[in-house]
Motif scaffolding. Sequence first.
Motif, PDB file in Angstrom:
ATOM      1  N   GLY A  43       0.976  -1.031  -0.160  1.00 17.78           N
ATOM      2  CA  GLY A  43      -0.291  -0.108   0.036  1.00 17.78           C
ATOM      3  C   GLY A  43       0.827   1.051   0.278  1.00 17.78           C
ATOM      4  O   GLY A  43       2.255   1.315   0.307  1.00 17.78           O
ATOM      5  N   THR A  44       0.024   2.507  -0.420  1.00 14.65           N
ATOM      6  CA  THR A  44       0.921   3.771  -0.106  1.00 14.65           C
ATOM      7  C   THR A  44       1.080   4.332   0.852  1.00 14.65           C
ATOM      8  O   THR A  44       0.136   3.931   1.808  1.00 14.65           O
ATOM      9  CB  THR A  44       0.468   4.595  -1.059  1.00 14.65           C
ATOM     10  N   GLU A  45       1.956   5.261   2.011  1.00 14.12           N
ATOM     11  CA  GLU A  45       1.369   6.428   2.691  1.00 14.12           C
ATOM     12  C   GLU A  45       0.849   7.740   2.639  1.00 14.12           C
ATOM     13  O   GLU A  45       1.042   7.510   1.220  1.00 14.12           O
ATOM     14  CB  GLU A  45       2.861   6.004   3.730  1.00 14.12           C
ATOM     15  N   LEU A  46       0.970   8.440   3.370  1.00 21.27           N
ATOM     16  CA  LEU A  46       0.543   9.694   3.430  1.00 21.27           C
ATOM     17  C   LEU A  46       1.973  10.529   1.848  1.00 21.27           C
ATOM     18  O   LEU A  46       1.178  11.157   1.335  1.00 21.27           O
ATOM     19  CB  LEU A  46       0.692  10.314   4.185  1.00 21.27           C
ATOM     20  N   THR A  47       2.824  10.542   2.668  1.00 16.26           N
ATOM     21  CA  THR A  47       3.669  10.722   1.240  1.00 16.26           C
ATOM     22  C   THR A  47       3.938   9.965   0.398  1.00 16.26           C
ATOM     23  O   THR A  47       4.178   9.063   0.894  1.00 16.26           O
ATOM     24  CB  THR A  47       5.022  11.488   2.775  1.00 16.26           C
ATOM     25  N   ARG A  48       5.279  10.573  -0.429  1.00 11.60           N
ATOM     26  CA  ARG A  48       5.183  10.164  -1.698  1.00 11.60           C
ATOM     27  C   ARG A  48       6.639   8.759  -1.623  1.00 11.60           C
ATOM     28  O   ARG A  48       7.754   8.458  -2.137  1.00 11.60           O
ATOM     29  CB  ARG A  48       4.866  10.676  -3.208  1.00 11.60           C
ATOM     30  N   TYR A  49       6.969   9.824  -0.494  1.00 10.17           N
ATOM     31  CA  TYR A  49       8.593   9.328  -0.256  1.00 10.17           C
ATOM     32  C   TYR A  49       8.494   7.534   0.178  1.00 10.17           C
ATOM     33  O   TYR A  49       9.315   7.010   0.687  1.00 10.17           O
ATOM     34  CB  TYR A  49       9.400   9.958   0.553  1.00 10.17           C
ATOM     35  N   GLN A  50       7.616   6.979   1.021  1.00 12.36           N
ATOM     36  CA  GLN A  50       7.238   5.669   1.435  1.00 12.36           C
ATOM     37  C   GLN A  50       6.754   4.633   0.252  1.00 12.36           C
ATOM     38  O   GLN A  50       5.949   5.102  -0.017  1.00 12.36           O
ATOM     39  CB  GLN A  50       6.507   6.302   2.920  1.00 12.36           C
ATOM     40  N   VAL A  51       6.874   3.507   1.414  1.00 12.49           N
ATOM     41  CA  VAL A  51       5.796   2.429   0.268  1.00 12.49           C
ATOM     42  C   VAL A  51       4.914   1.415   1.940  1.00 12.49           C
ATOM     43  O   VAL A  51       6.556   1.590   2.726  1.00 12.49           O
ATOM     44  CB  VAL A  51       6.230   1.767  -0.738  1.00 12.49           C
ATOM     45  N   GLU A  52       4.447   0.539   2.122  1.00 12.04           N
ATOM     46  CA  GLU A  52       4.093   0.062   2.794  1.00 12.04           C
ATOM     47  C   GLU A  52       3.763  -1.614   2.875  1.00 12.04           C
ATOM     48  O   GLU A  52       2.738  -1.447   1.341  1.00 12.04           O
ATOM     49  CB  GLU A  52       2.303  -0.073   3.756  1.00 12.04           C
ATOM     50  N   GLY A  53       4.279  -2.439   3.718  1.00 14.75           N
ATOM     51  CA  GLY A  53       4.075  -3.846   3.641  1.00 14.75           C
ATOM     52  C   GLY A  53       3.393  -4.121   3.959  1.00 14.75           C
ATOM     53  O   GLY A  53       3.925  -3.885   5.967  1.00 14.75           O
ATOM     54  N   ARG A  54       3.005  -5.341   3.814  1.00 15.55           N
ATOM     55  CA  ARG A  54       1.931  -6.393   5.090  1.00 15.55           C
ATOM     56  C   ARG A  54       1.740  -7.728   4.653  1.00 15.55           C
ATOM     57  O   ARG A  54       2.282  -8.089   4.037  1.00 15.55           O
ATOM     58  CB  ARG A  54       0.427  -5.601   5.204  1.00 15.55           C
ATOM     59  N   THR A  55       1.652  -8.923   5.988  1.00 13.00           N
ATOM     60  CA  THR A  55       1.620  -9.827   6.052  1.00 13.00           C
ATOM     61  C   THR A  55      -0.001 -10.316   6.373  1.00 13.00           C
ATOM     62  O   THR A  55      -1.201  -9.438   6.732  1.00 13.00           O
ATOM     63  CB  THR A  55       2.320 -10.753   7.321  1.00 13.00           C
ATOM     64  N   ASP A  56      -0.541 -11.231   5.621  1.00 18.36           N
ATOM     65  CA  ASP A  56      -1.421 -12.050   6.144  1.00 18.36           C
ATOM     66  C   ASP A  56      -1.037 -11.934   7.900  1.00 18.36           C
ATOM     67  O   ASP A  56      -0.011 -11.977   8.331  1.00 18.36           O
ATOM     68  CB  ASP A  56      -1.859 -13.343   5.268  1.00 18.36           C
TER      69      ASP A  56
END
Length: 378
Positions: A43-56
Amino acid sequence: MPAPLSVGIEEEFLLVDPVDRSLRPEGPQVATAVADELGRRVGTELTRYQVEGRTDPHIHLGEALAELRSVRAALARAAAGRGLRIASSGSPITGLVAPVPLTPGSRYAESLSLFRALDDEQSACACHVHVGVADPREAIEVSNHLRPWLATLTALGANSPYWDGRDTGYASWRTTTWGRWPVAGPPPYFDSPAHFQELVDELILTRTVLDRGGLYWDVRPSHHLPTVEVRVADAALAPEDTVLLAAVVRALVATALGAVRAGEPAPRPAPEILRAASWRAARDGLAGRALDPLTRRLVPAAEQVERMLRALSPALAQHGDLDFVRDQWKRLRTHGGGADRQRAAYRCRSSLPDVVDHVIAATCPSQAPPATTLGAPT
């Protein structure tokens, strides 16, 4: 003890240019590039400097560790396709551009309108741990029981000593910046789900938060999942650091849930003491002293962690995590927490680019080294 609880993890990463080590505003592009592979796990975050990873959600944390490594590797490949690297640090190490570039979207635009320059600090990255607790009443009561341990989790997960090109003197500067938000830090003690909902409704009505997703307390009932969400830690250097945190958080929730079902009241340390303990943990991390909210005494931070782990031994053993946690804690006692390891990388040559390179390598060892080396040793 309740039945084994599921745990899911969210990690936020910075996108870094491997040549000049500056942040790059390509989060949406990286997320799009890997969306087919990761699906809802990116997923994305508020700033474009970031990206999010998630687990099940997972019961067995060995599976969670394998998935974390896989998600990090996928994000690293997508970033490399754009000439970038992912870096897991609670704060940007080199200089920031302000105002920060925001990810497009109406909610992010509304956030900027309401919170203004506070959004410039949203480049900080956190690790969120979700533990399965479906009953809203139990989720609120578990939150109450976790309040005395939140500062200890801050110290355990501290990984943001640098900000905007300098050493802040703190182990977790991210924690300090988050303390400026109107709804952040240790949550209040809630008498009931109705008390929680009444306060949340008032915060939304008065435009103090946008919605339930804007409750930045260190622990909260998730606004979109049947979980207790612990949000207190910085993004961790290595996947093993993240899973150590997840194991401890799950054991805390399981222990609290057992106490709730046994009718044991939660301790109620004063909010001022909880805030002071949070500040001390953010400053000192694992290397200094901790303020115990229950005894109101300063103790070595490592001693406070060990006291917590002893209290959690039954829950850790029940989930099969005891040996892993002991081994990982021994590693941190030997090599230091994330903040300590970042500073150790700096001390070799007094070079901030070296710190960035260390973080990149620890985030995902498969990431290629930088194309050039900046920052001559001094």
